[in-house]
Design a protein around this motif. Structure first.
Motif, short mmCIF file in Angstrom:
data_model
loop_
_atom_site.label_atom_id
_atom_site.label_comp_id
_atom_site.label_asym_id
_atom_site.label_seq_id
_atom_site.Cartn_x
_atom_site.Cartn_y
_atom_site.Cartn_z
N GLN A 24 0.84 -1.19 0.00
CA GLN A 24 0.00 0.00 0.00
C GLN A 24 0.88 1.24 0.00
OE1 GLN A 24 -2.01 -1.08 3.75
NE2 GLN A 24 -1.70 1.04 4.35
N LYS A 25 0.29 2.36 -0.39
CA LYS A 25 1.02 3.62 -0.46
C LYS A 25 0.79 4.42 0.81
CE LYS A 25 1.08 3.94 -5.42
NZ LYS A 25 0.66 4.64 -6.61
N ILE A 26 1.88 5.02 1.32
CA ILE A 26 1.78 5.86 2.50
C ILE A 26 2.55 7.15 2.26
CG2 ILE A 26 1.46 3.94 4.10
CD1 ILE A 26 4.35 4.23 4.93
N PHE A 27 2.18 8.19 2.96
CA PHE A 27 2.81 9.50 2.84
C PHE A 27 4.05 9.56 3.72
CE2 PHE A 27 2.58 14.23 3.77
CZ PHE A 27 3.02 14.60 2.52
N GLN A 28 5.12 10.15 3.19
CA GLN A 28 6.39 10.25 3.91
C GLN A 28 6.23 11.00 5.23
OE1 GLN A 28 9.19 12.79 1.96
NE2 GLN A 28 10.91 12.05 3.14
N GLY A 49 8.87 15.48 11.97
CA GLY A 49 8.62 15.81 10.56
C GLY A 49 8.24 14.60 9.75
N ASN A 50 9.19 13.70 9.54
CA ASN A 50 8.93 12.51 8.74
C ASN A 50 8.41 11.39 9.62
OD1 ASN A 50 9.87 13.78 6.46
ND2 ASN A 50 11.93 12.96 6.63
N ALA A 51 7.66 10.50 9.00
CA ALA A 51 7.12 9.35 9.74
C ALA A 51 8.19 8.28 9.91
CB ALA A 51 5.93 8.78 8.98
#
Length: 62
Positions: A24-28, A49-51
């Motif tokens: 699946q696609k996830i946001f950075q 900031g980033n996951a």
């Protein structure tokens, strides 16, 4: 007026769940916990900031 050409600094990742191998696609820069839609395992947690991505990254998308 000066226009600044801003680059897209964020990316989407295609990740593979370590348990069920669902992709699946996830946001950075995810601002909430991202769970696998099939088995419910945590794939990413917000960390400033980033996951913090806890799954295997297969591809990057800009």
């Amino acid at each position: 007026m000066v226009r600044v050409n801003r680059e897209n600094r964020s990316k989407f990742y295609t990740v593979k769940c370590p348990d069920c191998e669902n992709e699946q696609k996830i946001f950075q820069r995810a601002s909430s916990v991202v769970d696998c839609v099939v088995c419910g395992k945590v794939l990413a947690e917000p960390k400033g900031g980033n996951a913090d991505i806890k799954a295997e990254i297969i591809a990057e998308h800009e």
